[in-house]
Motif scaffolding. Structure first.
Motif, PDB file in Angstrom:
ATOM      1  N   ASP A 117      52.781  49.457  55.167  1.00  0.00           N
ATOM      2  CA  ASP A 117      52.010  50.471  54.440  1.00  0.00           C
ATOM      3  C   ASP A 117      50.509  50.402  54.685  1.00  0.00           C
ATOM      4  O   ASP A 117      49.770  51.251  54.186  1.00  0.00           O
ATOM      5  N   ALA A 118      50.017  49.400  55.434  1.00  0.00           N
ATOM      6  CA  ALA A 118      48.568  49.233  55.583  1.00  0.00           C
ATOM      7  C   ALA A 118      48.215  48.999  57.045  1.00  0.00           C
ATOM      8  O   ALA A 118      49.080  48.810  57.899  1.00  0.00           O
ATOM      9  N   MET A 119      46.908  48.981  57.311  1.00  0.00           N
ATOM     10  CA  MET A 119      46.461  48.866  58.692  1.00  0.00           C
ATOM     11  C   MET A 119      46.787  47.507  59.309  1.00  0.00           C
ATOM     12  O   MET A 119      46.809  47.384  60.530  1.00  0.00           O
ATOM     13  N   ASN A 120      47.031  46.497  58.500  1.00  0.00           N
ATOM     14  CA  ASN A 120      47.453  45.218  59.064  1.00  0.00           C
ATOM     15  C   ASN A 120      48.904  45.255  59.545  1.00  0.00           C
ATOM     16  O   ASN A 120      49.384  44.292  60.139  1.00  0.00           O
ATOM     17  N   ASP A 121      49.593  46.375  59.298  1.00  0.00           N
ATOM     18  CA  ASP A 121      50.963  46.556  59.796  1.00  0.00           C
ATOM     19  C   ASP A 121      51.011  47.393  61.074  1.00  0.00           C
ATOM     20  O   ASP A 121      52.080  47.563  61.656  1.00  0.00           O
ATOM     21  N   ARG A 122      49.858  47.924  61.490  1.00  0.00           N
ATOM     22  CA  ARG A 122      49.848  48.902  62.585  1.00  0.00           C
ATOM     23  C   ARG A 122      50.467  48.352  63.865  1.00  0.00           C
ATOM     24  O   ARG A 122      51.331  49.003  64.479  1.00  0.00           O
ATOM     25  N   GLU A 123      50.042  47.184  64.302  1.00  0.00           N
ATOM     26  CA  GLU A 123      50.555  46.638  65.561  1.00  0.00           C
ATOM     27  C   GLU A 123      52.050  46.375  65.469  1.00  0.00           C
ATOM     28  O   GLU A 123      52.796  46.679  66.403  1.00  0.00           O
ATOM     29  N   MET A 124      52.500  45.823  64.361  1.00  0.00           N
ATOM     30  CA  MET A 124      53.922  45.530  64.183  1.00  0.00           C
ATOM     31  C   MET A 124      54.754  46.812  64.242  1.00  0.00           C
ATOM     32  O   MET A 124      55.768  46.874  64.948  1.00  0.00           O
ATOM     33  N   LEU A 125      54.332  47.836  63.522  1.00  0.00           N
ATOM     34  CA  LEU A 125      55.100  49.076  63.491  1.00  0.00           C
ATOM     35  C   LEU A 125      55.108  49.773  64.848  1.00  0.00           C
ATOM     36  O   LEU A 125      56.087  50.434  65.213  1.00  0.00           O
ATOM     37  N   GLY A 126      54.034  49.606  65.592  1.00  0.00           N
ATOM     38  CA  GLY A 126      53.949  50.257  66.891  1.00  0.00           C
ATOM     39  C   GLY A 126      54.724  49.559  67.989  1.00  0.00           C
ATOM     40  O   GLY A 126      55.046  50.177  69.010  1.00  0.00           O
ATOM     41  N   LEU A 127      55.030  48.277  67.804  1.00  0.00           N
ATOM     42  CA  LEU A 127      55.686  47.497  68.852  1.00  0.00           C
ATOM     43  C   LEU A 127      57.209  47.478  68.746  1.00  0.00           C
ATOM     44  O   LEU A 127      57.892  47.268  69.746  1.00  0.00           O
ATOM     45  N   VAL A 128      57.745  47.669  67.541  1.00  0.00           N
ATOM     46  CA  VAL A 128      59.191  47.531  67.354  1.00  0.00           C
ATOM     47  C   VAL A 128      59.932  48.794  67.792  1.00  0.00           C
ATOM     48  O   VAL A 128      59.336  49.856  67.980  1.00  0.00           O
TER      49      VAL A 128
ATOM     50  N   SER B 260      43.959  44.979  55.066  1.00  0.00           N
ATOM     51  CA  SER B 260      45.313  44.712  54.580  1.00  0.00           C
ATOM     52  C   SER B 260      45.601  45.519  53.319  1.00  0.00           C
ATOM     53  O   SER B 260      46.739  45.594  52.862  1.00  0.00           O
ATOM     54  N   ALA B 261      44.579  46.114  52.751  1.00  0.00           N
ATOM     55  CA  ALA B 261      44.656  47.047  51.627  1.00  0.00           C
ATOM     56  C   ALA B 261      43.328  47.783  51.601  1.00  0.00           C
ATOM     57  O   ALA B 261      42.381  47.388  52.294  1.00  0.00           O
ATOM     58  N   VAL B 262      43.248  48.837  50.815  1.00  0.00           N
ATOM     59  CA  VAL B 262      41.999  49.599  50.788  1.00  0.00           C
ATOM     60  C   VAL B 262      40.848  48.745  50.275  1.00  0.00           C
ATOM     61  O   VAL B 262      39.687  48.991  50.612  1.00  0.00           O
ATOM     62  N   ASP B 263      41.153  47.713  49.490  1.00  0.00           N
ATOM     63  CA  ASP B 263      40.109  46.878  48.904  1.00  0.00           C
ATOM     64  C   ASP B 263      40.058  45.470  49.496  1.00  0.00           C
ATOM     65  O   ASP B 263      39.480  44.568  48.909  1.00  0.00           O
ATOM     66  N   CYS B 264      40.649  45.286  50.679  1.00  0.00           N
ATOM     67  CA  CYS B 264      40.687  43.950  51.284  1.00  0.00           C
ATOM     68  C   CYS B 264      40.495  44.031  52.799  1.00  0.00           C
ATOM     69  O   CYS B 264      41.344  44.580  53.512  1.00  0.00           O
ATOM     70  N   LEU B 265      39.386  43.488  53.288  1.00  0.00           N
ATOM     71  CA  LEU B 265      39.084  43.419  54.718  1.00  0.00           C
ATOM     72  C   LEU B 265      39.290  41.981  55.179  1.00  0.00           C
ATOM     73  O   LEU B 265      38.715  41.050  54.609  1.00  0.00           O
TER      74      LEU B 265
ATOM     75  N   ILE C  90      57.051  53.916  58.059  1.00  0.00           N
ATOM     76  CA  ILE C  90      55.847  53.902  57.230  1.00  0.00           C
ATOM     77  C   ILE C  90      56.200  54.333  55.811  1.00  0.00           C
ATOM     78  O   ILE C  90      56.965  55.274  55.598  1.00  0.00           O
ATOM     79  N   MET C  91      55.616  53.644  54.846  1.00  0.00           N
ATOM     80  CA  MET C  91      55.846  53.986  53.446  1.00  0.00           C
ATOM     81  C   MET C  91      55.107  55.265  53.059  1.00  0.00           C
ATOM     82  O   MET C  91      54.023  55.554  53.570  1.00  0.00           O
ATOM     83  N   GLY C  92      55.683  56.001  52.104  1.00  0.00           N
ATOM     84  CA  GLY C  92      55.029  57.203  51.616  1.00  0.00           C
ATOM     85  C   GLY C  92      53.701  56.915  50.947  1.00  0.00           C
ATOM     86  O   GLY C  92      52.791  57.757  50.932  1.00  0.00           O
ATOM     87  N   ASN C  93      53.564  55.721  50.369  1.00  0.00           N
ATOM     88  CA  ASN C  93      52.323  55.312  49.701  1.00  0.00           C
ATOM     89  C   ASN C  93      51.354  54.610  50.648  1.00  0.00           C
ATOM     90  O   ASN C  93      50.392  53.979  50.206  1.00  0.00           O
ATOM     91  N   ALA C  94      51.589  54.707  51.968  1.00  0.00           N
ATOM     92  CA  ALA C  94      50.776  53.996  52.947  1.00  0.00           C
ATOM     93  C   ALA C  94      49.342  54.524  52.997  1.00  0.00           C
ATOM     94  O   ALA C  94      49.050  55.659  52.589  1.00  0.00           O
ATOM     95  N   MET C  95      48.444  53.699  53.536  1.00  0.00           N
ATOM     96  CA  MET C  95      47.077  54.120  53.769  1.00  0.00           C
ATOM     97  C   MET C  95      47.064  55.320  54.709  1.00  0.00           C
ATOM     98  O   MET C  95      47.792  55.328  55.715  1.00  0.00           O
ATOM     99  N   PRO C  96      46.283  56.348  54.417  1.00  0.00           N
ATOM    100  CA  PRO C  96      46.211  57.512  55.312  1.00  0.00           C
ATOM    101  C   PRO C  96      45.852  57.131  56.747  1.00  0.00           C
ATOM    102  O   PRO C  96      46.317  57.760  57.700  1.00  0.00           O
ATOM    103  N   GLN C  97      45.039  56.089  56.908  1.00  0.00           N
ATOM    104  CA  GLN C  97      44.645  55.653  58.252  1.00  0.00           C
ATOM    105  C   GLN C  97      45.847  55.193  59.062  1.00  0.00           C
ATOM    106  O   GLN C  97      45.896  55.386  60.279  1.00  0.00           O
ATOM    107  N   LEU C  98      46.831  54.566  58.392  1.00  0.00           N
ATOM    108  CA  LEU C  98      48.021  54.108  59.103  1.00  0.00           C
ATOM    109  C   LEU C  98      48.865  55.293  59.548  1.00  0.00           C
ATOM    110  O   LEU C  98      49.345  55.329  60.686  1.00  0.00           O
ATOM    111  N   LYS C  99      49.040  56.254  58.672  1.00  0.00           N
ATOM    112  CA  LYS C  99      49.811  57.450  59.041  1.00  0.00           C
ATOM    113  C   LYS C  99      49.152  58.188  60.194  1.00  0.00           C
ATOM    114  O   LYS C  99      49.835  58.698  61.093  1.00  0.00           O
ATOM    115  N   ALA C 100      47.819  58.230  60.189  1.00  0.00           N
ATOM    116  CA  ALA C 100      47.096  58.920  61.266  1.00  0.00           C
ATOM    117  C   ALA C 100      47.185  58.143  62.574  1.00  0.00           C
ATOM    118  O   ALA C 100      47.248  58.739  63.658  1.00  0.00           O
TER     119      ALA C 100
END
Length: 272
Positions: free
Chosen positions: A212-223, A175-180, A228-238
């Motif tokens: 902006d984070a990987m916990n948003d991936r499914e939501m962003l992909g389904l709608v 959910s953030a770079v420092d939170c699993l 995606i935010m410019g400050n998002a995790m690189p993994q989400l953009k990829a």
């Protein structure tokens, strides 16, 4: 324009100091006036979110705990998921090779085993805070999610350990770079938004979502329109390279993007 708008909070709708900007609040009210339904989809607890939106008189559905709970405008629980007791028991009582701190959540709030004052910085404006508990003594049947917070590389190694032990019995995400986070299997913001959209009679194609984070991936992909935010995790953009990337949360980029859609929908968008 979409009929349902879903917003992640930290790193997306909130500025880096974890507050709403005045421009953002104004834009949310514009959406409400256009009969666009709002929902805040966040990892934060519902107790904290009720306090936050109450301060600003915002009418919004709440998807909290990264999809573990959905609440109506009136506070009614529309959907709930908890970790399977055997999963919670394994996580709470196994020895993990990590320096990360463990945090446990259920309907009563947030629990951790030691004082970590820096963890409260993100909650300074809401006053939401942890309860100090012996986590090994918590009942495994009353755990909604478990988080580990610490160094990202350490958490990546921990994720391998957790996958080996839990397998398909839980959903792991950053959910953030420092939170699993360890969530119920099949539980994420996208799945929760699908439940809410069906409840409201709105198709997912009629939804717009920001994250902006990987916990948003499914939501962003389904709608119908994921952003995606410019400050998002690189993994989400990829993971979602086809989605548009807007500006930084410090510049209230969500507001900038939505005002463009509302005022000049036929013109190309340029991030602020």
């Amino acid at each position: 324009m979409a009929r349902l708008a879903a917003f992640d909070m930290d790193g997306t709708l909130l500025m880096p100091d974890h507050r709403f900007g005045a421009q953002t609040l104004s834009t949310l009210k514009r959406l409400h006036e256009r009969d666009i339904t709002l929902t805040f989809a966040t990892g934060r607890h519902v107790l904290e979110m009720r306090h936050i939106i109450g301060n600003f008189s915002l009418d919004a559905f709440l998807i909290t705990g990264n999809g573990t709970r959905i609440h109506s405008l009136e506070g009614e629980v529309l959907h709930r998921r908890d970790l399977a007791p055997e999963v919670a028991d394994l996580v709470l009582h196994s020895r993990w090779d990590t320096q990360a701190s463990m945090h446990v959540f259920n309907d009563s709030g947030w629990m951790t085993g030691q004082e970590i004052p820096e963890m409260l910085h993100a909650h300074v404006y809401s006053g939401f805070r942890y309860q100090l508990r012996d986590l090994k003594r918590l009942p495994a049947h009353d755990v909604t999610k478990i988080c580990f917070c610490g160094d990202h590389d350490d958490l990546c190694r921990l994720r391998i350990q957790l996958n080996e032990v839990l397998g398909e019995r839980a959903h792991l995400c950053f959910s953030a770079v420092d939170c699993l986070e360890i969530l119920p299997n099949g539980c994420n913001k996208g799945a929760a938004l699908s439940v809410l959209s069906e409840h409201l009679g709105v198709g997912m194609a009629e939804c717009i979502a920001f994250g902006d984070a990987m916990n948003d991936r499914e939501m962003l992909g389904l709608v119908g329109q994921g952003v995606i935010m410019g400050n998002a995790m690189p993994q989400l953009k990829a993971a979602l390279p086809h989605l548009p990337v807007i500006g930084h949360c410090r510049n209230q980029a969500v507001s900038h993007f939505l005002n463009h859609l509302l005022d000049t929908p036929n013109l190309p968008y340029s991030p602020e």
